[in-house]
Design a protein around this motif. Structure first.
Motif, PDB file in Angstrom:
ATOM      1  N   THR A  81       0.842  -1.205   0.000  1.00  0.00           N
ATOM      2  CA  THR A  81       0.000   0.000   0.000  1.00  0.00           C
ATOM      3  C   THR A  81       0.876   1.254   0.000  1.00  0.00           C
ATOM      4  OG1 THR A  81      -1.337  -1.287   1.529  1.00  0.00           O
ATOM      5  CG2 THR A  81      -2.072   0.945   1.036  1.00  0.00           C
ATOM      6  N   MET A  82       1.867   1.258   0.889  1.00  0.00           N
ATOM      7  CA  MET A  82       2.792   2.392   0.948  1.00  0.00           C
ATOM      8  C   MET A  82       3.569   2.492  -0.360  1.00  0.00           C
ATOM      9  SD  MET A  82       3.865   4.867   2.755  1.00  0.00           S
ATOM     10  CE  MET A  82       3.697   4.650   4.520  1.00  0.00           C
ATOM     11  N   GLY A  83       4.025   1.334  -0.868  1.00  0.00           N
ATOM     12  CA  GLY A  83       4.789   1.301  -2.109  1.00  0.00           C
ATOM     13  C   GLY A  83       4.013   1.901  -3.268  1.00  0.00           C
ATOM     14  N   VAL A  84       2.701   1.588  -3.328  1.00  0.00           N
ATOM     15  CA  VAL A  84       1.881   2.105  -4.426  1.00  0.00           C
ATOM     16  C   VAL A  84       1.739   3.624  -4.325  1.00  0.00           C
ATOM     17  CG1 VAL A  84      -0.458   2.122  -5.381  1.00  0.00           C
ATOM     18  CG2 VAL A  84       0.664  -0.044  -4.899  1.00  0.00           C
ATOM     19  N   MET A  85       1.571   4.134  -3.097  1.00  0.00           N
ATOM     20  CA  MET A  85       1.468   5.595  -2.921  1.00  0.00           C
ATOM     21  C   MET A  85       2.773   6.282  -3.334  1.00  0.00           C
ATOM     22  SD  MET A  85      -1.468   6.473  -2.057  1.00  0.00           S
ATOM     23  CE  MET A  85      -2.535   5.133  -2.511  1.00  0.00           C
ATOM     24  N   LEU A  86       3.898   5.704  -2.897  1.00  0.00           N
ATOM     25  CA  LEU A  86       5.209   6.249  -3.291  1.00  0.00           C
ATOM     26  C   LEU A  86       5.356   6.200  -4.813  1.00  0.00           C
ATOM     27  CD1 LEU A  86       7.509   4.480  -0.679  1.00  0.00           C
ATOM     28  CD2 LEU A  86       7.245   6.944  -0.895  1.00  0.00           C
ATOM     29  N   TRP A 153       3.617  19.303  11.682  1.00  0.00           N
ATOM     30  CA  TRP A 153       2.501  19.804  10.874  1.00  0.00           C
ATOM     31  C   TRP A 153       2.065  18.763   9.858  1.00  0.00           C
ATOM     32  CZ3 TRP A 153       3.544  19.885   5.684  1.00  0.00           C
ATOM     33  CH2 TRP A 153       4.909  19.847   5.340  1.00  0.00           C
ATOM     34  N   ILE A 154       2.996  17.895   9.457  1.00  0.00           N
ATOM     35  CA  ILE A 154       2.655  16.934   8.404  1.00  0.00           C
ATOM     36  C   ILE A 154       1.557  15.972   8.830  1.00  0.00           C
ATOM     37  CG2 ILE A 154       4.821  16.953   7.117  1.00  0.00           C
ATOM     38  CD1 ILE A 154       5.765  14.636   8.739  1.00  0.00           C
ATOM     39  N   HIS A 155       1.379  15.836  10.129  1.00  0.00           N
ATOM     40  CA  HIS A 155       0.327  14.934  10.572  1.00  0.00           C
ATOM     41  C   HIS A 155      -1.051  15.562  10.500  1.00  0.00           C
ATOM     42  CE1 HIS A 155       3.945  12.954  12.256  1.00  0.00           C
ATOM     43  NE2 HIS A 155       3.324  11.926  11.708  1.00  0.00           N
ATOM     44  N   GLY A 156      -1.073  16.844  10.153  1.00  0.00           N
ATOM     45  CA  GLY A 156      -2.359  17.518   9.992  1.00  0.00           C
ATOM     46  C   GLY A 156      -2.842  17.501   8.549  1.00  0.00           C
ATOM     47  N   LEU A 157      -2.069  16.887   7.656  1.00  0.00           N
ATOM     48  CA  LEU A 157      -2.458  16.882   6.239  1.00  0.00           C
ATOM     49  C   LEU A 157      -3.695  16.015   6.005  1.00  0.00           C
ATOM     50  CD1 LEU A 157       1.043  16.552   4.527  1.00  0.00           C
ATOM     51  CD2 LEU A 157      -0.492  18.514   4.429  1.00  0.00           C
ATOM     52  N   PRO A 158      -4.491  16.381   4.995  1.00  0.00           N
ATOM     53  CA  PRO A 158      -5.701  15.605   4.711  1.00  0.00           C
ATOM     54  C   PRO A 158      -5.413  14.286   3.978  1.00  0.00           C
ATOM     55  CG  PRO A 158      -5.493  17.397   3.147  1.00  0.00           C
ATOM     56  CD  PRO A 158      -4.349  17.537   4.099  1.00  0.00           C
ATOM     57  N   LEU A 168       0.730   2.384  10.253  1.00  0.00           N
ATOM     58  CA  LEU A 168       0.720   3.846  10.204  1.00  0.00           C
ATOM     59  C   LEU A 168      -0.646   4.356   9.757  1.00  0.00           C
ATOM     60  CD1 LEU A 168       4.057   4.725   8.386  1.00  0.00           C
ATOM     61  CD2 LEU A 168       3.520   5.124  10.796  1.00  0.00           C
ATOM     62  N   TYR A 169      -0.963   5.552  10.208  1.00  0.00           N
ATOM     63  CA  TYR A 169      -2.151   6.235   9.726  1.00  0.00           C
ATOM     64  C   TYR A 169      -1.734   7.659   9.408  1.00  0.00           C
ATOM     65  CZ  TYR A 169      -6.987   7.947   9.581  1.00  0.00           C
ATOM     66  OH  TYR A 169      -8.175   8.503   9.182  1.00  0.00           O
ATOM     67  N   VAL A 170      -1.337   7.864   8.158  1.00  0.00           N
ATOM     68  CA  VAL A 170      -0.843   9.188   7.756  1.00  0.00           C
ATOM     69  C   VAL A 170      -1.487   9.600   6.435  1.00  0.00           C
ATOM     70  CG1 VAL A 170       1.413   9.086   8.893  1.00  0.00           C
ATOM     71  CG2 VAL A 170       1.151   8.162   6.588  1.00  0.00           C
ATOM     72  N   SER A 171      -1.304  10.884   6.104  1.00  0.00           N
ATOM     73  CA  SER A 171      -1.844  11.418   4.857  1.00  0.00           C
ATOM     74  C   SER A 171      -1.159  10.754   3.658  1.00  0.00           C
ATOM     75  CB  SER A 171      -1.630  12.921   4.800  1.00  0.00           C
ATOM     76  OG  SER A 171      -1.820  13.383   3.487  1.00  0.00           O
ATOM     77  N   ALA A 172      -1.955  10.394   2.653  1.00  0.00           N
ATOM     78  CA  ALA A 172      -1.402   9.803   1.427  1.00  0.00           C
ATOM     79  C   ALA A 172      -0.532  10.805   0.679  1.00  0.00           C
ATOM     80  CB  ALA A 172      -2.532   9.314   0.527  1.00  0.00           C
ATOM     81  N   LEU A 173      -0.754  12.106   0.970  1.00  0.00           N
ATOM     82  CA  LEU A 173       0.028  13.131   0.276  1.00  0.00           C
ATOM     83  C   LEU A 173       1.514  13.021   0.610  1.00  0.00           C
ATOM     84  CD1 LEU A 173      -2.241  16.286   0.679  1.00  0.00           C
ATOM     85  CD2 LEU A 173      -1.936  14.844  -1.338  1.00  0.00           C
ATOM     86  N   LEU A 174       1.812  12.501   1.821  1.00  0.00           N
ATOM     87  CA  LEU A 174       3.212  12.410   2.235  1.00  0.00           C
ATOM     88  C   LEU A 174       4.020  11.451   1.357  1.00  0.00           C
ATOM     89  CD1 LEU A 174       3.334  12.501   6.109  1.00  0.00           C
ATOM     90  CD2 LEU A 174       4.599  13.912   4.506  1.00  0.00           C
ATOM     91  N   PRO A 175       3.607  10.156   1.284  1.00  0.00           N
ATOM     92  CA  PRO A 175       4.388   9.264   0.412  1.00  0.00           C
ATOM     93  C   PRO A 175       4.356   9.704  -1.045  1.00  0.00           C
ATOM     94  CG  PRO A 175       2.420   8.144   1.255  1.00  0.00           C
ATOM     95  CD  PRO A 175       2.561   9.427   2.015  1.00  0.00           C
ATOM     96  N   ILE A 176       3.221  10.296  -1.488  1.00  0.00           N
ATOM     97  CA  ILE A 176       3.156  10.762  -2.877  1.00  0.00           C
ATOM     98  C   ILE A 176       4.188  11.867  -3.107  1.00  0.00           C
ATOM     99  CG2 ILE A 176       1.703  11.966  -4.584  1.00  0.00           C
ATOM    100  CD1 ILE A 176      -0.669  10.361  -3.527  1.00  0.00           C
TER     101      ILE A 176
END
Lengths: 303, 260
Positions: A81-86, A153-158, A168-176
């Motif tokens: 899942t993480m790999g696909v977002m990256l 602040w990155i943990h506040g991303l949508p 992990l539960y983080v914004s998909a925008l980060l790995p992208i």
């Protein structure tokens, strides 16, 4: 014995190519690094046009990352899942990078940008590695694990997503975003980008270290494959014969390096690797600063 | 070709300005049948570049007509060439001003029985036939009043000479018993492909009294040519192929060297 490289359009000694592939292969086997960031500058030093060096090296990395990723996959250390977002980010970044590559080439600034990027990145990585290896060498004690899960602040991303394998539960925008930045580097520098992605995944995403390498290799396979195809289509700079000989040398070298790694202390050798990286950086930087013997350069076409 | 219409060609050559280019072309293409003309041939009309290509050597030979001296010009296909000048900006050297020239030969070699200046040929003729590195009249595609054309065209020639693609001084032409001539021109491994022209000029008393032209084809062959054409004509498939080869390679390695 010389071979004429059909795309680079120069004649070069086969054993030089095998030796270079082997030497960089040993380093990557020994230290577990990709080696693209050393191979591309070495090819440039050999007289291969930088544009061909970068694109062909991306092709070679496809092979080395597949064998690495498969090994991690068997141990279950790839977070798909993480790999696909990256990867989504990586495809966007690398496609943009190849487009930028073509523009820079047209205005005659490509070589400069490739060299400058190398000076900056090799300088930073070499210096960090050097300091780190000196420290471990002096202290000889276990490193504290990096602090994770601090709140920035990155943990506040949508667009938050669950990454079950990494917990992990983080914004998909980060790995992208990370994937995109690394994708641009892959296109312009001919590297996999593990040296940027791995620390970013550990420190920014807070991924478990065990998942990081396999997941980043998973992304690198597809991003470098994308770069290879796009470079071939847009810039005609992938030399399959060159890639073949580098691969052959690299496979042999990587096995030797992996054998050596079990016998020698890698901490003391890390100082050595950091010195190689800094040496290559200094040579590239020196060439940019010193008054060139020839102020003029030629290129076919344009306008 | 001169035998049939020598006056026409000479008028045309001397009075270049008032001669329509079409006429010069027509004259150049006219076949010659005059027995006294210079005759030329090549040891090989086609040179092949394969994976083992390390350069080659072209043997040009022939028989002179009435002339005393021979000049041989081997010229590769013309193309546009951009010359960039590095400028120091913020401590580092960056490509700055540039000039693009049209009709720059990818290869250019001159061979002669003696120094061309000693032959006493009128400069206008040398310019017209483009004999000599400084006689090709390189013209920029877009002239820039702020830049000296000669600076960039000189750099262009210097670079080509350094690459071994232009000759600095004429290669010697051997004249045997006054009528047979022979010369060997080196083609380096970085020579371009395409149709080259070998032009032979016969000189007598400072005048070009005969000329002859024959083509030379340089092409890539074998695996080398296949890979090159594949990469250019089927670029997408080539890219996919390159990726597949790498994937298979990587997979094989991981199977062969699997631990345990």
């Amino acid at each position: 014995m010389n071979i004429y490289l059909p795309v680079a359009e120069i004649s070069i000694n086969i054993f030089v190519l095998l030796g270079l592939g082997g030497a960089v292969g040993i380093l990557s086997g020994l230290f577990g690094v990709g080696g693209g960031f050393l191979m591309t500058p070495m090819l440039i030093f050999l007289g291969i046009p930088p544009a061909v060096a970068v694109a062909t090296e991306a092709n070679q990395i496809v092979a080395s990352s597949v064998s690495g990723a498969l090994a991690h996959w068997r141990r279950g250390n790839v977070d798909i899942t993480m790999g696909v977002m990256l990867l989504i980010g990586g495809v966007i970044g690398s496609s943009g990078g190849v487009w930028l590559f073509a523009i820079l080439r047209e205005i005659g600034q490509l070589d400069l940008v490739i060299r400058l990027s190398y000076v900056v990145f090799l300088g930073i990585i070499g210096a960090l590695m050097f300091v780190e290896s000196i420290r471990t060498y002096l202290r000889r004690r276990q490193n504290k694990l990096p602090e994770r899960r601090r709140h920035y602040w990155i943990h506040g991303l949508p667009f938050k997503m669950k990454f079950r394998k990494s917990g992990l539960y983080v914004s998909a925008l980060l790995p992208i975003g990370i994937g995109a930045a690394v994708g641009i580097l892959a296109a312009i520098m001919g590297v996999g980008g593990g040296f940027i992605m791995v620390p970013a995944m550990i420190y920014l995403l807070g991924m478990p270290t065990i998942m990081v390498v396999g997941t980043s290799l998973f992304q690198i396979i597809f991003v470098t494959a994308n770069v290879t195809v796009l470079q071939a289509v847009n810039n005609y700079t992938v030399d399959i014969v060159l890639a073949f000989f580098l691969l052959l040398g690299g496979i042999i070298g990587a096995q030797i390096g992996a054998q050596m790694a079990t016998k020698v202390k890698s901490e003391s050798l890390r100082i050595f690797l950091s010195l190689i990286v800094l040496g290559v950086c200094l040579k590239l930087g020196f060439d940019l600063v010193v008054t060139p013997a020839d102020l003029y350069s030629l290129s076919a076409g344009a306008e | 070709m001169l035998g049939t219409t020598p006056i026409k060609v000479f008028l045309c050559a001397a009075g270049l300005l008032f001669c329509p280019p079409a006429m010069a072309q027509e004259a150049a293409q006219e076949p010659a049948h005059e027995p006294d003309d210079v005759i030329v041939d090549l040891a090989d009309h086609s040179i092949e570049i394969d994976l083992g290509f390390k350069g080659s050597n072209l043997l040009v030979f022939g028989v002179t007509g009435d002339g005393d001296d021979i000049i041989v010009v081997l010229r590769g296909p013309d193309r546009r060439e951009t010359v960039r000048r590095k400028e120091r900006i913020g401590g580092i050297w960056i490509n700055g001003s540039s000039m693009t020239f049209r009709d720059v030969p990818s290869f250019y070699a001159v061979a002669a029985t003696r120094p061309i200046l000693d032959m006493g040929i009128d400069a206008d003729f040398l310019d017209y036939y483009q004999i000599g590195n400084d006689r090709m009249g390189f013209a920029p595609v877009r002239p820039d009043p702020g830049l000296a054309v000669s600076e960039f065209s000189d750099a262009l020639v210097d670079h080509r000479v350094a690459q071994g693609l232009f000759t600095q001084d004429p290669i010697p032409v051997k004249l045997i018993s006054g009528r047979l001539f022979r010369t060997a021109i080196d083609l380096p491994s970085n020579v371009s492909t395409g149709t080259f022209s070998v032009r032979v000029y016969e000189v007598k008393d400072g005048k070009i009294i005969g000329r002859r032209q024959t083509p030379l084809s340089i092409k890539k062959v074998g695996l080398e040519a296949r890979i090159y054409h594949f990469s250019r004509e089927e670029a997408f498939l080539y890219g996919i192929f390159a990726v597949l080869v790498a994937l298979i390679f990587g997979w094989l390695v991981s199977v062969l060297f699997r631990k345990g």
